[in-house]
Motif scaffolding. Sequence first.
Motif, PDB file in Angstrom:
ATOM      1  N   LEU A 328       0.828  -1.204   0.000  1.00 58.01           N
ATOM      2  CA  LEU A 328       0.000   0.000   0.000  1.00 58.01           C
ATOM      3  C   LEU A 328       0.861   1.253   0.000  1.00 58.01           C
ATOM      4  N   ASP A 329       1.930   1.247   0.805  1.00 56.54           N
ATOM      5  CA  ASP A 329       2.829   2.404   0.868  1.00 56.54           C
ATOM      6  C   ASP A 329       3.473   2.670  -0.491  1.00 56.54           C
ATOM      7  N   TYR A 330       3.970   1.619  -1.156  1.00 59.77           N
ATOM      8  CA  TYR A 330       4.596   1.789  -2.463  1.00 59.77           C
ATOM      9  C   TYR A 330       3.577   2.176  -3.537  1.00 59.77           C
ATOM     10  N   HIS A 331       2.365   1.657  -3.392  1.00 63.66           N
ATOM     11  CA  HIS A 331       1.343   2.023  -4.379  1.00 63.66           C
ATOM     12  C   HIS A 331       1.016   3.509  -4.289  1.00 63.66           C
ATOM     13  N   GLU A 332       0.955   4.040  -3.076  1.00 61.01           N
ATOM     14  CA  GLU A 332       0.701   5.475  -2.911  1.00 61.01           C
ATOM     15  C   GLU A 332       1.831   6.298  -3.522  1.00 61.01           C
ATOM     16  N   LYS A 333       3.068   5.849  -3.315  1.00 62.64           N
ATOM     17  CA  LYS A 333       4.206   6.560  -3.898  1.00 62.64           C
ATOM     18  C   LYS A 333       4.190   6.460  -5.417  1.00 62.64           C
ATOM     19  N   VAL A 547     -13.735  -4.915  -7.691  1.00 61.97           N
ATOM     20  CA  VAL A 547     -14.679  -3.869  -7.278  1.00 61.97           C
ATOM     21  C   VAL A 547     -14.392  -3.468  -5.834  1.00 61.97           C
ATOM     22  N   SER A 548     -14.417  -2.163  -5.590  1.00 64.40           N
ATOM     23  CA  SER A 548     -14.358  -1.649  -4.225  1.00 64.40           C
ATOM     24  C   SER A 548     -15.450  -0.601  -4.070  1.00 64.40           C
ATOM     25  N   ALA A 549     -15.884  -0.381  -2.820  1.00 61.81           N
ATOM     26  CA  ALA A 549     -16.982   0.548  -2.568  1.00 61.81           C
ATOM     27  C   ALA A 549     -16.627   1.481  -1.418  1.00 61.81           C
ATOM     28  N   THR A 550     -17.206   2.677  -1.455  1.00 63.25           N
ATOM     29  CA  THR A 550     -16.937   3.643  -0.384  1.00 63.25           C
ATOM     30  C   THR A 550     -17.473   3.168   0.958  1.00 63.25           C
ATOM     31  N   GLU A 551     -18.474   2.283   0.944  1.00 64.45           N
ATOM     32  CA  GLU A 551     -19.000   1.741   2.195  1.00 64.45           C
ATOM     33  C   GLU A 551     -17.899   1.017   2.983  1.00 64.45           C
ATOM     34  N   GLN A 552     -16.981   0.345   2.232  1.00 67.82           N
ATOM     35  CA  GLN A 552     -15.927  -0.427   2.869  1.00 67.82           C
ATOM     36  C   GLN A 552     -14.589   0.315   2.889  1.00 67.82           C
ATOM     37  N   SER A 553     -14.305   1.047   1.814  1.00 69.36           N
ATOM     38  CA  SER A 553     -12.961   1.597   1.619  1.00 69.36           C
ATOM     39  C   SER A 553     -12.862   3.098   1.854  1.00 69.36           C
ATOM     40  N   GLU A 559      -7.117   4.535  -1.806  1.00 71.23           N
ATOM     41  CA  GLU A 559      -7.559   3.369  -1.050  1.00 71.23           C
ATOM     42  C   GLU A 559      -8.513   2.520  -1.884  1.00 71.23           C
ATOM     43  N   LEU A 560      -9.407   3.176  -2.610  1.00 66.40           N
ATOM     44  CA  LEU A 560     -10.332   2.448  -3.484  1.00 66.40           C
ATOM     45  C   LEU A 560      -9.572   1.680  -4.565  1.00 66.40           C
ATOM     46  N   LEU A 561      -8.542   2.305  -5.138  1.00 66.96           N
ATOM     47  CA  LEU A 561      -7.748   1.642  -6.181  1.00 66.96           C
ATOM     48  C   LEU A 561      -7.011   0.432  -5.616  1.00 66.96           C
ATOM     49  N   ILE A 562      -6.433   0.566  -4.426  1.00 70.45           N
ATOM     50  CA  ILE A 562      -5.714  -0.548  -3.807  1.00 70.45           C
ATOM     51  C   ILE A 562      -6.661  -1.726  -3.599  1.00 70.45           C
ATOM     52  N   HIS A 563      -7.841  -1.447  -3.034  1.00 70.13           N
ATOM     53  CA  HIS A 563      -8.779  -2.528  -2.728  1.00 70.13           C
ATOM     54  C   HIS A 563      -9.354  -3.135  -4.002  1.00 70.13           C
ATOM     55  N   ALA A 564      -9.659  -2.307  -4.987  1.00 72.76           N
ATOM     56  CA  ALA A 564     -10.159  -2.843  -6.255  1.00 72.76           C
ATOM     57  C   ALA A 564      -9.085  -3.666  -6.951  1.00 72.76           C
TER      58      ALA A 564
END
Length: 609
Positions: A328-333, A547-553, A559-564
């Motif tokens: 997650l840290d590297y994905h944000e970077k 798929v990711s949703a704001t209800e969860q992410s 954050e949505l991109l990471i979860h999706a």
Amino acid sequence: MFRCGNVRRTFLYGGVLLPLFLVAAAFAQSPSVDRAEQLLGQARAVETSDVARFSAILQQLNSGSIPLSHEQQLRLRYLNAFQLAYKGDNKDAVLLLDSVIDESSNPTLRLRALSTEVNVLGLSFRYEEAFSKLNQLLDLLPQVTDKPTRLQAMGVSSLLYTEAGQYDLAANSADQMLYEGSTPGDTCRANYVKLFVLHKSGKFSTLDPEVRQAVGICVRAKEPLFANLIRSFIADYEIRHGQFKEAITLLHANARTVRNTHYPRLISEFNEVLARAYWGSGDATRAQEAALDAVSSAIKNEYTEPLALAYKLLYQIEKQQGNFAAALDYHEKYMAADKGYLNSLSTKALAYQTVKQQVLAKKLQVAALNKENRILQLQQALSKKDVEAGRLWIILLLSVLAFIAFLTYRIKRSQLKFMRLARRDGLTGIYNRQHFVTEAERQLQYCRKSTRDACLVLIDLDHFKVVNDTFGHSTGDRVLKRAVEACQAHLRSTDIFGRLGGEEFGILLPECSLEQVVGRVEQLRLAIASVAERDTLDVSVSGSFGVSATEQSGYDLRELLIHADDALYQAKNTGRNRAVVFDASKGDSHEEMRKSRAGAPVVDIADQV
């Protein structure tokens, strides 16, 4: 890996342009006329090869102990500006360079200052000013006969045009460099510029015998920097064609010469290419080491393509190893670096078109003013006898003015059209990655404020590389366009649809809950699966969905991109042609939803913290 050592910051426009300061030093000439002239020539000759000596000479010249003519003072001012830019003080460097350009009557010195200022403005992300100064440079170029200065200016032009996507103009400048160059060093630098254009435009090939010859010419000319820049193009080509061992061998064979350049951009690029070569060969450990070296050797606070690719690879490695926090840290970077790099590319292209239109509009305005002045002169000079003839002239001139106004209107429309095109993917017509991210963040901010649900869908076409390799890129492009058209038939006007790269797409569905998204994604999956049947293609087409949703992410796009992406990874690993929905409320991934019809593909819901 390739270490930077005692790094001296040498400037390149946009992170990839010609090392103009190095070229300027290689082109330098220093005739011995008097002490001041001798010192100025020596300073010019060691600008980058011996920084300590260069600083000592400037200190001596600036002390006031040596008399200088007005033109020599301007040359000293240029060298002082060069030193400021070398240290990163771009603002003060531009002020000094402007004063040299305004005060000097020597076209060679003015052209040299313009070339350096274009480079500095690019480094400062002042792209419109850079292209505006480039127009002045091109106007001045025919007046200069000094070959090193001319070649320096041509190099600036070619590589700046390349960064703006104007490959034909860039190639013309590179060919002119080859034509005018006379020394092996001239030919080496000109070949690098030409190959850089081919590399950026996707036409570079190691099958071209001139590529290997170019490396040999640079080696014989004792230009290791340019030789290794060309080798990085070769290694990148070999990686893209699956020749991972060949790329690793080439990079390692030249590791020492790369380190000895002490040039951070080249070292970072070599490490990034080596990381991709190791990753392709299956050596994740060495790939990680090389990617970390690429990050550590990159210029700080500057977004470049190698930096973005290195972060992306580190994200993929950590994710494969199950280190999700690090991933997650590297994905944000990666997202930050990639967005910064894409913003830079888009801004360059837009700046080029904007300045081009401004120059044309200015010429039309001057022409219109000349016509208006001519009308006034005619009106004042008319006698009673010539009134009728004068009216005809006035009508004619007014017609010309109307035509100029019409052209100005068309130019304005073309500017607006270009700005629209800069937001679209050239093949499919939907949003490109950069504009998708911008629009998605804006829509998510609206949903957060109005407490509305939203879902993010990532789509990856299954086995798309096989389609390209088996049927050719033309068929692959056709499949991409048909898949986009199939999806668009099931999207609302408020949905945001973009191509994130290659065969990967993203859709943000505002005002769509987790319960609603399942049915909508199934529609999209069936639509893509029907592409081959509707288009009579001899190839199977299907898509995997995450798929990711704001209800969860939550409402943060990253954050949505990471979860999706995690959900998409599950879909690809469990058979493809299915959808997986990320659910943060459970601790593992499991199947939750299947179609009731016999033989229908499974639609999974992935639950991953």
